[in-house]
Design a protein around this motif. Structure first.
Motif, mmCIF file in Angstrom:
data_model
loop_
_atom_site.group_PDB
_atom_site.id
_atom_site.type_symbol
_atom_site.label_atom_id
_atom_site.label_comp_id
_atom_site.label_asym_id
_atom_site.label_seq_id
_atom_site.Cartn_x
_atom_site.Cartn_y
_atom_site.Cartn_z
ATOM 1 N N ARG A 1 3.098 9.753 10.847
ATOM 2 C CA ARG A 1 3.290 9.214 9.647
ATOM 3 C C ARG A 1 4.260 8.013 9.573
ATOM 4 O O ARG A 1 5.622 8.124 9.724
ATOM 5 C CB ARG A 1 4.074 10.512 8.657
ATOM 6 C CG ARG A 1 4.351 10.152 7.248
ATOM 7 C CD ARG A 1 5.187 11.203 6.526
ATOM 8 N NE ARG A 1 5.297 11.116 5.184
ATOM 9 C CZ ARG A 1 6.536 10.421 4.787
ATOM 10 N NH1 ARG A 1 7.380 9.766 5.517
ATOM 11 N NH2 ARG A 1 6.567 10.295 3.475
ATOM 12 N N MET A 2 3.650 6.951 9.477
ATOM 13 C CA MET A 2 4.170 5.624 9.395
ATOM 14 C C MET A 2 5.024 5.383 8.119
ATOM 15 O O MET A 2 4.845 6.108 7.230
ATOM 16 C CB MET A 2 3.138 4.777 9.900
ATOM 17 C CG MET A 2 2.186 4.667 8.612
ATOM 18 S SD MET A 2 0.855 3.464 9.173
ATOM 19 C CE MET A 2 1.557 1.833 8.439
ATOM 20 N N LYS A 3 5.595 4.402 8.333
ATOM 21 C CA LYS A 3 6.283 3.888 7.065
ATOM 22 C C LYS A 3 5.273 3.131 6.132
ATOM 23 O O LYS A 3 4.260 2.893 6.485
ATOM 24 C CB LYS A 3 7.460 2.676 7.231
ATOM 25 C CG LYS A 3 8.493 3.412 8.075
ATOM 26 C CD LYS A 3 9.262 4.288 7.024
ATOM 27 C CE LYS A 3 10.749 4.710 7.691
ATOM 28 N NZ LYS A 3 11.363 5.542 6.995
ATOM 29 N N CYS A 4 5.632 3.139 4.856
ATOM 30 C CA CYS A 4 4.505 2.931 3.754
ATOM 31 C C CYS A 4 4.202 1.290 3.863
ATOM 32 O O CYS A 4 5.155 0.519 4.530
ATOM 33 C CB CYS A 4 4.888 3.367 2.563
ATOM 34 S SG CYS A 4 6.394 2.691 1.688
ATOM 35 N N LEU A 5 3.477 0.915 3.106
ATOM 36 C CA LEU A 5 2.799 -0.750 2.890
ATOM 37 C C LEU A 5 3.844 -1.372 1.768
ATOM 38 O O LEU A 5 3.254 -2.340 1.254
ATOM 39 C CB LEU A 5 1.628 -0.893 3.069
ATOM 40 C CG LEU A 5 0.835 -0.330 4.382
ATOM 41 C CD1 LEU A 5 -0.627 -0.543 4.051
ATOM 42 C CD2 LEU A 5 1.403 -1.141 5.320
#
Length: 283
Positions: free
Chosen positions: A4-8
């Protein structure tokens, strides 16, 4: 497995992109992408962020010689803007379209979404009316697309004294059963201690519904009478129940065939009936 990456969102967009690149590059350098890889794009607020994720994955696939479309991702629904846009449209439906076939699931974030609407901490739960509304919109948007809807988690952990563990298990078991009855067939958990009640609730749901579903589907397939007038849509639902029970391990292929007289191939045919187009006469 996945990340779960950081958002954009603008403030941390560069960090999210860098993390995604480092993660995927590390996997490729270590021997390739594993089966079942799940990428999660969190805190999506508008469809253009989904489009940006698609372009990032296209660029990575091209750079590393991967087949186009190899990388999919789930969209985490954690903001009110992801459900309803200011013009009244269902944003989540636009997000599925913007994913260009790469969306694998819609992942409900219980606590971020509730907080976004001002729900007090004591009432932030997967069975709150605000959660039910969001997931119902997600369900309708995803219907017929192959995109899964994933229910949110509980933050009540089964830890501490025995009585507290049992209370947490009862709560979690009830939430999982409730989600299954509402056709949210995936879910996620915060703690390994939730796995016993996850398995218990899922297996019990399919075991308890097995006999009735098998009998009704057998009658429908054999064109025999019964006390329920079933139709193709019901046969689709009945076979879907049996197939999900088989896939999660709650049901055994031999017992399903014995009870219905149907093979898995036949069950799949009922679950996804062929659409018959118009005839030459237009009827």
């Amino acid at each position: 497995m996945g990340i779960r990456m950081k958002c954009l969102e603008a403030a941390i967009r560069d960090r999210g992109i860098r993390t995604l690149d480092v993660f995927l590059t590390g996997l490729m350098d270590a021997g390739g992408l594993p089966d079942g890889l799940v990428l999660t794009l969190p805190k999506v607020t508008y469809a253009e962020q989904v489009t940006a994720m698609v372009r990032l994955l296209e660029a990575f696939e091209e750079a590393r010689g991967l087949a186009p479309g190899r990388l999919g991702f789930e969209i985490q629904i954690e903001t009110s803007q992801a459900i309803l846009a200011t013009d009244g449209t269902a944003t989540v439906a636009r997000m599925i379209q913007a994913a260009e076939g790469r969306a694998t699931g819609l992942h409900y974030g219980t606590f971020d979404y509730s907080a976004c609407l001002g729900v007090s901490a004591a009432h932030q739960s997967a069975d709150h009316p605000a959660a039910d509304h969001a997931k119902a919109v997600m369900q309708v948007a995803a219907a017929g697309t192959g995109v899964r809807v994933c229910d949110g988690s509980t933050n009540v952990l089964p830890v501490g004294p025995t009585a507290r563990v049992h209370d947490a298990w009862r709560l979690h078991h009830g939430l999982v059963r409730r989600a299954l009855a509402r056709a949210y067939y995936q879910g996620w958990d915060m703690h390994p201690g939730h796995l016993p009640t996850r398995y218990a609730a899922v297996f019990a749901f399919y075991r308890e519904g097995f006999a009735q579903a098998a009998e009704r589907l057998s009658r429908y397939a054999g064109r025999t009478g019964g006390d329920v007038m079933d139709e193709p849509a019901t046969a689709k639902a009945l076979s879907g129940h049996l197939l999900r029970g088989l896939d999660c391990g709650a049901l055994d292929a031999a017992e399903v065939t014995a009870a219905t007289g149907l093979t898995r191939t036949a069950l799949e045919a009922f679950a996804a009936p062929r659409r018959v187009g118009p005839t030459a006469s237009g009827q």
